[in-house]
Write a protein that holds these residues in place. Structure first.
Motif, PDB file in Angstrom:
ATOM      1  N   ILE A 140      69.428  45.124  63.235  1.00 39.53           N
ATOM      2  CA  ILE A 140      68.244  45.951  62.997  1.00 39.53           C
ATOM      3  C   ILE A 140      67.119  45.114  62.397  1.00 39.53           C
ATOM      4  N   ARG A 141      67.466  44.279  61.408  1.00 35.22           N
ATOM      5  CA  ARG A 141      66.446  43.415  60.797  1.00 35.22           C
ATOM      6  C   ARG A 141      65.877  42.428  61.814  1.00 35.22           C
ATOM      7  N   ASN A 142      66.745  41.884  62.668  1.00 37.19           N
ATOM      8  CA  ASN A 142      66.293  40.908  63.658  1.00 37.19           C
ATOM      9  C   ASN A 142      65.330  41.538  64.663  1.00 37.19           C
ATOM     10  N   LEU A 143      65.622  42.759  65.093  1.00 35.88           N
ATOM     11  CA  LEU A 143      64.729  43.422  66.040  1.00 35.88           C
ATOM     12  C   LEU A 143      63.385  43.725  65.379  1.00 35.88           C
ATOM     13  N   SER A 144      63.413  44.142  64.118  1.00 32.67           N
ATOM     14  CA  SER A 144      62.148  44.430  63.432  1.00 32.67           C
ATOM     15  C   SER A 144      61.298  43.166  63.312  1.00 32.67           C
ATOM     16  N   LEU A 145      61.930  42.042  62.984  1.00 36.90           N
ATOM     17  CA  LEU A 145      61.216  40.772  62.898  1.00 36.90           C
ATOM     18  C   LEU A 145      60.683  40.356  64.261  1.00 36.90           C
ATOM     19  N   PHE A 146      61.498  40.549  65.288  1.00 39.36           N
ATOM     20  CA  PHE A 146      61.086  40.162  66.636  1.00 39.36           C
ATOM     21  C   PHE A 146      59.885  40.975  67.103  1.00 39.36           C
ATOM     22  N   LEU A 147      59.879  42.262  66.786  1.00 39.30           N
ATOM     23  CA  LEU A 147      58.744  43.108  67.153  1.00 39.30           C
ATOM     24  C   LEU A 147      57.485  42.665  66.413  1.00 39.30           C
ATOM     25  N   ARG A 148      57.610  42.339  65.131  1.00 40.98           N
ATOM     26  CA  ARG A 148      56.436  41.902  64.362  1.00 40.98           C
ATOM     27  C   ARG A 148      55.857  40.620  64.939  1.00 40.98           C
ATOM     28  N   GLN A 149      56.726  39.702  65.362  1.00 46.37           N
ATOM     29  CA  GLN A 149      56.267  38.431  65.896  1.00 46.37           C
ATOM     30  C   GLN A 149      55.706  38.562  67.314  1.00 46.37           C
ATOM     31  N   SER A 150      56.229  39.514  68.072  1.00 46.30           N
ATOM     32  CA  SER A 150      55.858  39.627  69.485  1.00 46.30           C
ATOM     33  C   SER A 150      54.613  40.480  69.713  1.00 46.30           C
ATOM     34  N   LEU A 151      54.292  41.339  68.757  1.00 44.38           N
ATOM     35  CA  LEU A 151      53.147  42.228  68.900  1.00 44.38           C
ATOM     36  C   LEU A 151      52.001  41.762  68.012  1.00 44.38           C
ATOM     37  N   ARG A 152      50.816  42.302  68.260  1.00 44.48           N
ATOM     38  CA  ARG A 152      49.671  41.961  67.432  1.00 44.48           C
ATOM     39  C   ARG A 152      49.792  42.632  66.066  1.00 44.48           C
ATOM     40  N   LYS A 153      49.101  42.055  65.078  1.00 38.18           N
ATOM     41  CA  LYS A 153      49.136  42.627  63.736  1.00 38.18           C
ATOM     42  C   LYS A 153      48.475  44.007  63.716  1.00 38.18           C
ATOM     43  N   SER A 154      47.637  44.294  64.694  1.00 35.82           N
ATOM     44  CA  SER A 154      46.946  45.590  64.734  1.00 35.82           C
ATOM     45  C   SER A 154      47.784  46.678  65.385  1.00 35.82           C
ATOM     46  N   ASP A 155      48.983  46.358  65.857  1.00 34.14           N
ATOM     47  CA  ASP A 155      49.862  47.356  66.477  1.00 34.14           C
ATOM     48  C   ASP A 155      50.874  47.858  65.445  1.00 34.14           C
TER      49      ASP A 155
END
Length: 524
Positions: A421-436
């Protein structure tokens, strides 16, 4: 040629953000304003040659504002708000969901991150995983390789075994590196086997350490780098000054504007609640004795409003009686400053209070396991995105569910499930823009608000993330995980209807075999 000017444009954007951050610390001196203006002028020229029209226009707007600030004088409230908005927009201009896929080839690579671990196999594992998070790792196999690389190019950060080469040598190398730099280079020291002693940790701190971590905790290392290297400029601090004296309030406003803070002045205390709702400050700076009411009465009224319960309140008064000061603080105040207050003392006190209040608000609004927005605050972010779009900009919503998550918990245990769960949350933060905005919707479900992305673009973004995430390994057990996703686009429906459409698309993805992205059927 395009690659060359693209690199120049992105470099100038980062330089402008850094110079803007430094301006209050440099007291808005003439040379500081000139350096910032010249940097903006370069951005305009580079953006013109590259054809980056959005960067060019933002640069022109910013330069026009800077030209109206007298050297040695700070920007006023209106100018500060406009400049901060332009800086925020510049920080988000690297790549948008509406850009062509070919645009990725024109975005220059980030500075490298040097990885220098004694265990070469572990270094390779870390480097492989970092690439999926859009980092650019470069392996350094010997101390000589690391020193040589540093002489050629400084990295964004170093991941360094404190015993790299021999016992304690990593600490020695880092100390030598920092002695040659004006600003410290971020270093994450690692250990394997025996945890470092307190003496080693102190030595690491003196050598620029931002963390001392177990080298096998790969995704924790990546998370630390992601947080440390985030160059998104913070939102300016907003201060509400409540004082019946116009002279005193204007003096405070000038001091705070010079520190880069946005201010609003209330000289009529009975207007406080109306201004609070309109301005939404980070902190209230309030006089003790005013006509019609006093500061203690106002503090009690503020604290009776649930939405302002955690709003910091600082009294600024000529009252010197300590008992009265303590009595005032007991009525809802957080601090008491006795006039006259030095500008440095005032600014530092406000910054510290606002920083702590924001950290507390982050804890309230975010899921404790992942650091993402919780269910309630994600829905608020979705509503805000729709309101800001005002029908002019597309807004899409994605629901994500980890495939076969119960089997992961049953087979590997709940600690491994938490890591996934933590890894997916980190991956989403890195893969998407900060404004999303990204949130944990509950359990193994996540959700994303994609601004400036229609249904097709949002589905393409999420599908790319899905494919890359499936390549990650988790918990050092060669465990690969996939997820299913449903996407809907806002077209005038309510927030609840938009979420329901994405949820239906998600269940269709799961019913169709999982590990895929489906769009809302109403748009087909």
């Amino acid at each position: 040629m395009k690659q060359h000017f693209s690199h120049r444009v992105i470099h100038q954007v980062r330089q402008i953000i850094d110079l803007w951050r430094q301006l209050p610390q440099r007291n808005w001196q003439k040379d500081a304003l000139t350096e910032l203006s010249l940097s903006v002028d370069k951005l305009i020229r580079y953006a013109g040659r590259f054809g980056a029209t959005r960067h060019q226009q933002l640069g022109k707007d910013l330069l026009q504002l800077l030209m109206h600030i007298a050297p040695g004088e700070c920007a006023d409230n209106t100018q500060l708000q406009t400049i901060n908005r332009i800086i925020q927009n510049l920080s988000q201009t690297a790549l948008r969901h509406t850009d062509s896929p070919d645009a990725t080839a024109l975005i220059p690579q980030k500075k490298p991150i040097y990885i220098a671990l004694q265990n070469t196999d572990q270094a390779v594992v870390l480097a492989e995983q970092m690439q999926y998070f859009s980092f650019r790792p470069e392996l350094q196999r010997t101390p000589q390789d690391l020193v040589s690389s540093l002489q050629q190019r400084h990295p964004a950060a170093i991941v360094l075994d404190h015993n790299f080469g021999r016992e304690g040598m990593g600490l020695e190398i880092a100390a030598q590196i920092q002695q040659q730099r004006e600003t410290p280079l971020p270093v994450i020291f690692t250990w394997a086997g025996t945890p470092p002693s307190l003496k080693e940790q102190i030595q690491a701190q003196r050598s620029g350490s931002i963390a001392f971590m177990n080298e096998t905790n790969v995704h924790a290392l990546i998370s630390k780098l992601e947080t440390r290297l985030d160059c998104t400029p913070p939102q300016p601090q907003k201060v509400l000054v409540v004082d019946d004296s116009r002279t005193q309030s204007v003096h405070a406003q000038n001091i705070l504007n010079k520190a880069g803070m946005i201010t609003r002045v209330v000289n009529e205390p009975l207007q406080l609640l109306e201004v609070l709702h309109d301005f939404v400050p980070d902190i209230v700076l309030m006089d003790m004795y005013m006509p019609d009411c006093n500061g203690m009465e106002l503090a009690r009224i503020i604290r009776q409003q649930p939405e302002y319960f955690h709003l910091p309140i600082i009294y600024v008064s000529g009252e010197e009686d300590r008992d009265r000061q303590l009595a005032a603080m007991a009525e809802g105040g957080d601090d008491f400053l006795t006039k006259p207050v030095s500008p440095a003392h005032l600014v530092t006190t406000i910054r510290n209070r606002v920083d702590r209040a924001r950290q507390l608000q982050q804890l309230i609004a975010r899921d404790s396991l992942t650091g993402l927005l919780n269910h309630t605050h994600l829905q608020e972010a979705l509503q805000q995105a729709i309101s800001a779009a005002d029908g002019q900009t597309p807004v899409s919503f994605a629901m994500i569910d980890i495939d076969h998550f119960k089997q992961v918990n049953d087979q590997y245990g709940h600690p491994v499930g938490d890591n996934v769960i933590r890894n997916l949350s980190l991956f989403l933060r890195q893969s998407l823009r900060k404004s999303d905005p990204i949130g944990r919707y509950g359990g193994e479900e996540f959700a994303v608000v994609l601004v400036d992305a229609d249904l097709e673009q949002a589905a393409a973004v999420m599908d790319k993330i899905r494919k890359n995430f499936s390549c990650l390994t988790h918990d050092q057990q060669d465990l690969n995980i996939t997820f299913s996703c449903g996407v809907s686009e806002w077209q005038g429906q309510s927030v609840s209807e938009l979420i329901a459409e994405a949820d239906k698309a998600l269940y269709r993805a799961k019913d169709s075999g999982r590990n895929q992205v489906c769009t809302a059927s109403s748009h087909k």
